[in-house]
Design an enzyme around this catalytic site. Sequence first.
Site, PDB file in Angstrom:
ATOM      1  N   ASP A 123     -10.729  30.893  32.927  1.00 49.07           N
ATOM      2  CA  ASP A 123     -10.998  29.908  31.898  1.00 49.07           C
ATOM      3  C   ASP A 123     -12.507  29.705  31.802  1.00 49.07           C
ATOM      4  OD1 ASP A 123     -10.254  27.913  29.975  1.00 49.07           O
ATOM      5  OD2 ASP A 123     -10.782  26.405  31.475  1.00 49.07           O
ATOM      6  N   GLU A 127     -19.731  14.899  26.527  1.00 44.54           N
ATOM      7  CA  GLU A 127     -20.411  15.298  25.301  1.00 44.54           C
ATOM      8  C   GLU A 127     -20.843  14.070  24.493  1.00 44.54           C
ATOM      9  OE1 GLU A 127     -17.493  16.360  26.274  1.00 44.54           O
ATOM     10  OE2 GLU A 127     -17.520  18.561  26.411  1.00 44.54           O
ATOM     11  N   LYS A 138     -17.460  12.234  13.147  1.00 46.89           N
ATOM     12  CA  LYS A 138     -18.087  13.298  13.938  1.00 46.89           C
ATOM     13  C   LYS A 138     -16.974  14.175  14.493  1.00 46.89           C
ATOM     14  CE  LYS A 138     -18.553  12.598  18.147  1.00 46.89           C
ATOM     15  NZ  LYS A 138     -18.809  11.914  19.423  1.00 46.89           N
ATOM     16  N   ASP A 157      -1.341  25.792  31.041  1.00 50.06           N
ATOM     17  CA  ASP A 157      -1.619  27.028  31.777  1.00 50.06           C
ATOM     18  C   ASP A 157      -0.422  27.470  32.617  1.00 50.06           C
ATOM     19  OD1 ASP A 157      -4.277  27.279  30.898  1.00 50.06           O
ATOM     20  OD2 ASP A 157      -4.985  25.887  32.428  1.00 50.06           O
TER      21      ASP A 157
END
Length: 393
Positions: free
Chosen positions: A18, A59, A106, A233
């Site tokens: 990943d 972020e 955003k 996963d």
Amino acid sequence: MSGRAVEAAGDVNTLLLDKTGTITLGNRQAAEFIPAPGITAAEMADAAQLASLADETPEGRSIVVLAKELYNLRGRELASHEAVFVPFTAQTRMSGVNLDGREIRKGAVDAITKYLHQFGTSLPREIQASVEQIARSGGTPLVVAENQRALGVIYLKDIVKGGMRERFNQLRAMGIKTVMITGDNPLTAAAIAREAGVDDFLAEATPKDKMDLIRREQAAGKLVAMTGDGTNDAPALAQADVGVAMNTGTQAAKEAGNMVDLDSNPTKLIEVVAIGKQLLMTRGALTTFSIANDVAKYFAIIPAMFAGTFPVLNALNIMRLQTPQSAILSAVIFNALIIVALIPLALRGVAYKPMSAESLLRQNLLVYGFGGLVVPFIGIKLIDMFITGIKLV
């Protein structure tokens, strides 16, 4: 979860990793505000910061910090403005805030593009060019819009971990193909893959895409290893020949994998592969030496044993062993000594250096195969000389 999984790791041909948290540091940081034509960078930074005040992701926090550092935009008290924050969701793929008649959003490029299309507007060509440039450089673009108009692009930089290229070169020397799996668009994925030095990448990957990739590799006769930590996963971890789940991952991922990394360090799979190869090499070296050793011993003993009955066999008594009795006794003593001598090698393991399977086989045959043929001749002859010497005395 299984000792056999470690051995299987030594035969792995393809390694799926990943991107986020494995190849990159995982926390993308805002690096630049790129405004649209007619918009100042300060205006765009102001809107981006307002839209990120309620964003607790790394972020989002980095956007607030960058606006503060570049344009001295400090955190504002919005309680009196009756601000309504719009949280990020996987469906909308954008977040924002409504306050004082301002509707700021955003989010991902395609999400903001769809949002603007609802109001009959679109992204300016200049913003589209900036988006492509950021993607080509390996970054992640986020578009900021206010009142149905695009203000500009935030450049989020994804930082590749130090030393990754060297580690992938090491895997390549082992004959292992590395594939980076990411949800990023192909341009961004290609840039990160190029910087990290992986052999291939799978962009915009879904759980089904991961499964399909693993099955294709397995159908080609290859063994596949994969790391993962999320519930999505789990199917791929179960399908892979070697599945390594992170200890910090979900219970579904840990149950699907056949290894759990207690340190939650995905790059440790590289060490697991090396350990697996060392186990296989050690077993192969001991087996090769033992077979060659047995061949040499019988070649040495049989002529001496039957030379009295069949004198023609004296021609094969290369070591010129004194008597059949001394030949047999020498072989038994040598066999006992060599078993003891091989115990440290079995416990320590054969030293492993990254190289192709063909090179490893050639090295094993040369060192342990040839060595297994030569050592018995020397050892049995010396023991025979020692035994017969004692008898003569």
